[in-house]
Scaffold this active site. Structure first.
Site, PDB file in Angstrom:
ATOM      1  N   ASP A  45       0.845  -1.194   0.000  1.00 57.86           N
ATOM      2  CA  ASP A  45       0.000   0.000   0.000  1.00 57.86           C
ATOM      3  C   ASP A  45       0.886   1.251   0.000  1.00 57.86           C
ATOM      4  O   ASP A  45       1.899   1.315   0.704  1.00 57.86           O
ATOM      5  CB  ASP A  45      -0.904  -0.014   1.244  1.00 57.86           C
ATOM      6  CG  ASP A  45      -2.045   0.978   1.131  1.00 57.86           C
ATOM      7  OD1 ASP A  45      -3.207   0.530   1.052  1.00 57.86           O
ATOM      8  OD2 ASP A  45      -1.776   2.194   1.135  1.00 57.86           O
ATOM      9  N   ILE A  46       0.459   2.258  -0.773  1.00 61.05           N
ATOM     10  CA  ILE A  46       1.237   3.497  -0.897  1.00 61.05           C
ATOM     11  C   ILE A  46       1.136   4.362   0.369  1.00 61.05           C
ATOM     12  O   ILE A  46       1.993   5.218   0.618  1.00 61.05           O
ATOM     13  CB  ILE A  46       0.771   4.284  -2.150  1.00 61.05           C
ATOM     14  CG1 ILE A  46       1.843   5.212  -2.673  1.00 61.05           C
ATOM     15  CG2 ILE A  46      -0.523   5.047  -1.883  1.00 61.05           C
ATOM     16  CD1 ILE A  46       1.503   5.851  -4.015  1.00 61.05           C
ATOM     17  N   ASN A  62     -12.968  -3.136   2.303  1.00 60.64           N
ATOM     18  CA  ASN A  62     -13.990  -2.087   2.339  1.00 60.64           C
ATOM     19  C   ASN A  62     -14.836  -2.097   1.065  1.00 60.64           C
ATOM     20  O   ASN A  62     -14.304  -2.248  -0.032  1.00 60.64           O
ATOM     21  CB  ASN A  62     -13.316  -0.716   2.472  1.00 60.64           C
ATOM     22  CG  ASN A  62     -12.476  -0.606   3.740  1.00 60.64           C
ATOM     23  OD1 ASN A  62     -12.827  -1.161   4.773  1.00 60.64           O
ATOM     24  ND2 ASN A  62     -11.364   0.100   3.662  1.00 60.64           N
ATOM     25  N   GLN A  72     -14.293   2.737   1.379  1.00 60.49           N
ATOM     26  CA  GLN A  72     -13.629   2.373   0.112  1.00 60.49           C
ATOM     27  C   GLN A  72     -13.306   3.641  -0.679  1.00 60.49           C
ATOM     28  O   GLN A  72     -14.168   4.508  -0.843  1.00 60.49           O
ATOM     29  CB  GLN A  72     -14.536   1.458  -0.729  1.00 60.49           C
ATOM     30  CG  GLN A  72     -13.827   0.919  -1.972  1.00 60.49           C
ATOM     31  CD  GLN A  72     -14.678  -0.062  -2.779  1.00 60.49           C
ATOM     32  OE1 GLN A  72     -15.880  -0.194  -2.543  1.00 60.49           O
ATOM     33  NE2 GLN A  72     -14.050  -0.724  -3.730  1.00 60.49           N
ATOM     34  N   HIS A  77     -10.184  -4.989  -3.449  1.00 59.90           N
ATOM     35  CA  HIS A  77      -8.859  -5.267  -2.876  1.00 59.90           C
ATOM     36  C   HIS A  77      -9.016  -5.668  -1.425  1.00 59.90           C
ATOM     37  O   HIS A  77      -9.931  -5.230  -0.734  1.00 59.90           O
ATOM     38  CB  HIS A  77      -7.925  -4.055  -3.000  1.00 59.90           C
ATOM     39  CG  HIS A  77      -8.508  -2.794  -2.463  1.00 59.90           C
ATOM     40  ND1 HIS A  77      -9.409  -2.026  -3.178  1.00 59.90           N
ATOM     41  CD2 HIS A  77      -8.346  -2.158  -1.280  1.00 59.90           C
ATOM     42  CE1 HIS A  77      -9.763  -0.984  -2.468  1.00 59.90           C
ATOM     43  NE2 HIS A  77      -9.143  -1.042  -1.293  1.00 59.90           N
ATOM     44  N   HIS A 102      -7.065  -5.612   2.127  1.00 59.58           N
ATOM     45  CA  HIS A 102      -5.938  -5.081   2.878  1.00 59.58           C
ATOM     46  C   HIS A 102      -5.353  -6.194   3.750  1.00 59.58           C
ATOM     47  O   HIS A 102      -6.092  -6.894   4.436  1.00 59.58           O
ATOM     48  CB  HIS A 102      -6.395  -3.949   3.818  1.00 59.58           C
ATOM     49  CG  HIS A 102      -6.844  -2.712   3.117  1.00 59.58           C
ATOM     50  ND1 HIS A 102      -5.990  -1.667   2.865  1.00 59.58           N
ATOM     51  CD2 HIS A 102      -8.051  -2.346   2.612  1.00 59.58           C
ATOM     52  CE1 HIS A 102      -6.666  -0.692   2.241  1.00 59.58           C
ATOM     53  NE2 HIS A 102      -7.913  -1.082   2.084  1.00 59.58           N
TER      54      HIS A 102
HETATM   55  P1  AMP Z   1      -9.715   1.545   0.389  1.00 61.05           P
HETATM   56  O1  AMP Z   1      -9.887   2.772   1.258  1.00 61.05           O
HETATM   57  O2  AMP Z   1     -10.101   0.270   1.066  1.00 61.05           O
HETATM   58  O3  AMP Z   1     -10.365   1.722  -0.964  1.00 61.05           O
HETATM   59  O4  AMP Z   1      -8.161   1.413   0.185  1.00 61.05           O
HETATM   60  C1  AMP Z   1      -7.470   1.984  -0.867  1.00 61.05           C
HETATM   61  C2  AMP Z   1      -6.013   1.847  -0.521  1.00 61.05           C
HETATM   62  O5  AMP Z   1      -5.268   1.957  -1.703  1.00 61.05           O
HETATM   63  C3  AMP Z   1      -5.500   2.920   0.452  1.00 61.05           C
HETATM   64  O6  AMP Z   1      -4.942   2.279   1.589  1.00 61.05           O
HETATM   65  C4  AMP Z   1      -4.432   3.655  -0.381  1.00 61.05           C
HETATM   66  O7  AMP Z   1      -3.335   4.040   0.393  1.00 61.05           O
HETATM   67  C5  AMP Z   1      -4.068   2.606  -1.414  1.00 61.05           C
HETATM   68  N1  AMP Z   1      -3.572   3.133  -2.687  1.00 61.05           N
HETATM   69  C6  AMP Z   1      -4.125   4.094  -3.446  1.00 61.05           C
HETATM   70  N2  AMP Z   1      -3.400   4.280  -4.568  1.00 61.05           N
HETATM   71  C7  AMP Z   1      -2.371   3.395  -4.512  1.00 61.05           C
HETATM   72  C8  AMP Z   1      -1.275   3.099  -5.360  1.00 61.05           C
HETATM   73  N3  AMP Z   1      -1.064   3.749  -6.503  1.00 61.05           N
HETATM   74  N4  AMP Z   1      -0.421   2.117  -4.985  1.00 61.05           N
HETATM   75  C9  AMP Z   1      -0.610   1.444  -3.824  1.00 61.05           C
HETATM   76  N5  AMP Z   1      -1.626   1.685  -2.985  1.00 61.05           N
HETATM   77  C10 AMP Z   1      -2.492   2.651  -3.311  1.00 61.05           C
END
Ligand code: AMP
Ligand code: ZN
Length: 138
Positions: A32-33, A88, A95, A101, A103
């Site tokens: 995760d970023i 989520n 989400q 995805h 986590h």
């Molecule tokens: P959610 O809130 O469950 O939709 O989680 C989305 C997740 O994606 C968050 O934890 C972000 O930090 C992660 N995220 C968004 N863009 C990227 C990316 N380019 N590479 C890796 N993780 C990402």
């Protein structure tokens, strides 16, 4: 199906490079970023499904098996003390990226990294009615 506007489609299919922990024909697991903790990873199907409700059954069946395998390796590699799987669905559930995805979050003693729900009080009458309603829909 892929969605040309979806960043996770691009990452999962290698169009955008990522540090990859695991890859096969159907899945990629990346970091995760904006990690909640060290080692916070995301399990992504390569096909586009917006959320759990759209997820293909055969893909869904493989998600937990893969999560189990990668979580065990992440646990050993990080030396974490606990582990959360979080998924989520919908803006109101937190989400933000609308490509399914999971986590995968290593937890460390006293990291206080994730806030959980406030404990409520179960309403047995409501729950009985809800259980019957759900049973009819299954
Ligand atoms: P959610 O809130 O469950 O939709 O989680 C989305 C997740 O994606 C968050 O934890 C972000 O930090 C992660 N995220 C968004 N863009 C990227 C990316 N380019 N590479 C890796 N993780 C990402
Ligand atoms: Zn997608």
């Amino acid at each position: 199906m892929k969605d040309s506007n979806c960043i996770f489609c691009k990452i999962a299919n290698g169009e955008i490079p990522s540090v990859t922990l695991y890859e096969d024909a159907e899945f990629r697991v990346i970091f995760d970023i904006g990690p909640a903790t060290k080692g916070h990873a995301l399990l992504l199907p390569k096909e586009h499904y917006a959320n759990l409700f759209e997820l293909d059954d055969a893909v869904a069946a493989k998600v937990l098996l893969l999560a189990k395998k990668v979580a065990a390796a992440l646990k050993e590699a990080t030396g974490c003390d606990g582990f959360n799987l979080i998924q989520n669905n919908g803006t109101d559930a937190g989400q933000t990226v609308f490509h399914f995805h999971l986590h995968m979050i290593p937890r460390y003693h006293n990291d206080h990294a994730i806030g959980f729900w406030k404990e409520g009080k179960a309403d047995t009458e409501y729950l009985q009615e809800l259980a019957e309603k759900v049973q009819k829909l299954l």
